[in-house]
Design a protein around this motif. Structure first.
Motif, PDB file in Angstrom:
ATOM      1  N   ASP A  39      57.822  36.876  88.046  1.00 31.76           N
ATOM      2  CA  ASP A  39      57.830  36.839  86.592  1.00 31.76           C
ATOM      3  C   ASP A  39      57.135  35.565  86.105  1.00 31.76           C
ATOM      4  OD1 ASP A  39      58.409  36.707  83.890  1.00 31.76           O
ATOM      5  OD2 ASP A  39      60.417  37.541  84.125  1.00 31.76           O
ATOM      6  N   GLU A  53      63.271  34.482  90.146  1.00 33.47           N
ATOM      7  CA  GLU A  53      62.223  35.408  89.738  1.00 33.47           C
ATOM      8  C   GLU A  53      60.872  34.726  89.534  1.00 33.47           C
ATOM      9  OE1 GLU A  53      63.964  37.931  86.623  1.00 33.47           O
ATOM     10  OE2 GLU A  53      65.647  37.979  88.014  1.00 33.47           O
ATOM     11  N   LEU A  54      60.791  33.501  90.031  1.00 37.03           N
ATOM     12  CA  LEU A  54      59.570  32.711  89.863  1.00 37.03           C
ATOM     13  C   LEU A  54      58.305  33.442  90.290  1.00 37.03           C
ATOM     14  CD1 LEU A  54      59.907  28.972  90.876  1.00 37.03           C
ATOM     15  CD2 LEU A  54      58.709  29.961  88.927  1.00 37.03           C
ATOM     16  N   ILE A  99      60.374  27.446  83.067  1.00 37.04           N
ATOM     17  CA  ILE A  99      60.758  26.291  83.892  1.00 37.04           C
ATOM     18  C   ILE A  99      59.907  25.072  83.551  1.00 37.04           C
ATOM     19  CG2 ILE A  99      60.752  25.392  86.267  1.00 37.04           C
ATOM     20  CD1 ILE A  99      61.618  28.218  87.150  1.00 37.04           C
ATOM     21  N   THR A 149      70.925  29.947  80.449  1.00 40.34           N
ATOM     22  CA  THR A 149      71.586  31.247  80.339  1.00 40.34           C
ATOM     23  C   THR A 149      72.386  31.372  79.044  1.00 40.34           C
ATOM     24  OG1 THR A 149      73.502  30.416  81.549  1.00 40.34           O
ATOM     25  CG2 THR A 149      71.813  31.544  82.832  1.00 40.34           C
ATOM     26  N   HIS A 209      56.675  34.602  83.206  1.00 37.36           N
ATOM     27  CA  HIS A 209      57.391  33.973  82.091  1.00 37.36           C
ATOM     28  C   HIS A 209      58.375  32.935  82.599  1.00 37.36           C
ATOM     29  CE1 HIS A 209      56.352  37.832  79.840  1.00 37.36           C
ATOM     30  NE2 HIS A 209      55.618  36.855  79.339  1.00 37.36           N
ATOM     31  N   ASP A 210      59.024  33.237  83.740  1.00 39.96           N
ATOM     32  CA  ASP A 210      59.975  32.281  84.281  1.00 39.96           C
ATOM     33  C   ASP A 210      59.290  30.970  84.657  1.00 39.96           C
ATOM     34  OD1 ASP A 210      62.448  33.517  84.025  1.00 39.96           O
ATOM     35  OD2 ASP A 210      62.098  34.783  85.770  1.00 39.96           O
ATOM     36  N   SER A 226      68.831  32.133  88.227  1.00 39.19           N
ATOM     37  CA  SER A 226      68.104  33.357  87.856  1.00 39.19           C
ATOM     38  C   SER A 226      66.635  33.058  87.536  1.00 39.19           C
ATOM     39  CB  SER A 226      68.789  34.030  86.674  1.00 39.19           C
ATOM     40  OG  SER A 226      68.889  33.140  85.587  1.00 39.19           O
ATOM     41  N   PHE A 227      66.357  31.900  86.948  1.00 42.88           N
ATOM     42  CA  PHE A 227      64.962  31.556  86.635  1.00 42.88           C
ATOM     43  C   PHE A 227      64.168  31.256  87.904  1.00 42.88           C
ATOM     44  CE2 PHE A 227      67.247  30.301  82.772  1.00 42.88           C
ATOM     45  CZ  PHE A 227      66.555  31.074  81.848  1.00 42.88           C
TER      46      PHE A 227
END
Ligand code: C2E
Ligand code: CA
Ligand code: CA
Ligand code: CA
Length: 279
Positions: free
Chosen positions: A212, A208-209, A219, A183, A214-215, A204-205
């Motif tokens: 999203d 939204e796995l 990761i 963050t 991108h997340d 937050s990552f």
């Protein structure tokens, strides 16, 4: 237009006043709460992904206000940081968390580490390392049983001094985890310079796995980079089975979140850990 501007100004000042008052009120009430010891610590288990075993617990502050009900530490910790109350509060948190870890040991529950969140303001104070050493000795714990969760905001003011403090903590055996990883703004460059043991990928990552992609890529990237640097990776805020599966697939080391257990009071933790031991 002028009239409107003035109204806007009045609205703004009264709103600001209100917030200043609320802040002052909260500060007074927090003082009372500290004096009457009505703050509590709850503990959330951290699970070793490979074995399912509880590797440690994170201590989280709880304030049950007599009228307002439960107030989140996300609200009152910043107030305490502004007023300086964070120092006595943080001393109490460390002392209590260590006392309860020793109590677990006395109940035959061992091999568990205690993670405590440390406010930068406390960390940067003189005698911080000395206090840690004293509190470990007081409760008969070794440094390896204690983990301090810090954030990279620690490095904003005096990075050299912070790094020196981290080295002195490590000399005691104390582990260091970098919280809310991802963050901040300069996480990657700091990692090389910081004597840390763990990173905690921000909630937050994880959350939204599924929505999203991108997340997922971020990761995977964080985990493989951390492994090259021999850092342990913790995922926080794990809530679903599919998140667990994904994180295990990425070889994330430690999982923490409602999927496994919510933060709980000491008595419930003791029962939780005893049941874990039996199965
Ligand atoms: P944090 O250190 O990032 O703590 C993680 C937060 O995520 C905790 O909120 C925890 O209850 C919550 N959480 C854990 N698993 C899940 C999940 O699966 N889903 C969701 N939605 N949330 C989950 P909490 O307890 O409200 O604490 C908020 C923040 O307050 C903490 O964030 C930390 O920065 C601060 N804090 C809490 N206790 C202390 C303390 O003793 N000292 C200091 N300095 N800060 C503290
Ligand atoms: Ca934390
Ligand atoms: Ca966090
Ligand atoms: Ca946080």
């Amino acid at each position: 237009a002028k009239q409107q501007g003035r109204n806007h100004f009045q609205w703004y000042t009264s709103d600001l006043n209100e917030r200043v008052c609320e802040h002052a009120r909260l500060r007074n009430e927090l003082q009372k709460a500290i004096e009457t010891q009505s703050l509590k610590l709850h503990y959330q288990p951290q699970i070793e992904a490979r074995t399912g075993r509880v590797a440690g617990v994170e201590a989280l502050l709880r304030w049950e206000h007599p009228e307002k009900g439960y107030i989140s530490p996300a609200v009152f910790v910043p107030v305490a940081e502004d007023s300086g109350q964070i120092i006595p509060l943080s001393l109490w948190v460390l002392d209590t968390a260590c006392a309860q870890l020793r109590q677990l040991g006395e109940q035959g529950i061992t091999g568990i580490s205690m993670a405590v969140n440390i406010s930068p303001m406390h960390f940067q104070r003189g005698h911080f390392v000395q206090f840690i050493q004293t509190v470990l000795e007081k409760h008969g714990l070794c440094g390896e049983q204690l983990e301090l969760e810090i954030t990279e905001s620690l490095l904003l003011h005096n990075a050299e001094q912070a790094i020196d403090t981290l080295h002195r903590l490590k000399a005691l055996g104390v582990r260091i985890a970098l919280d809310d990883f991802g963050t901040g703004f300069s996480s990657l460059s700091y990692l090389k310079r910081l004597p840390i043991d763990k990173i905690k990928i921000d909630r937050s990552f994880i959350q939204e796995l599924s929505t999203d992609c991108h997340d997922a890529a971020i990761i995977q990237g964080i985990i493989s980079m951390a492994q090259h640097l021999s850092l342990t990776v913790v995922a926080e805020g794990v809530e679903t089975e599919s998140q667990v599966a994904f994180l295990k697939g990425c070889r994330c080391n430690v999982l923490q979140g409602y999927y496994f257990a919510k933060p709980m009071k000491y008595e419930a933790l003791e029962i939780f850990l005893r049941e874990q031991k039996e199965t």
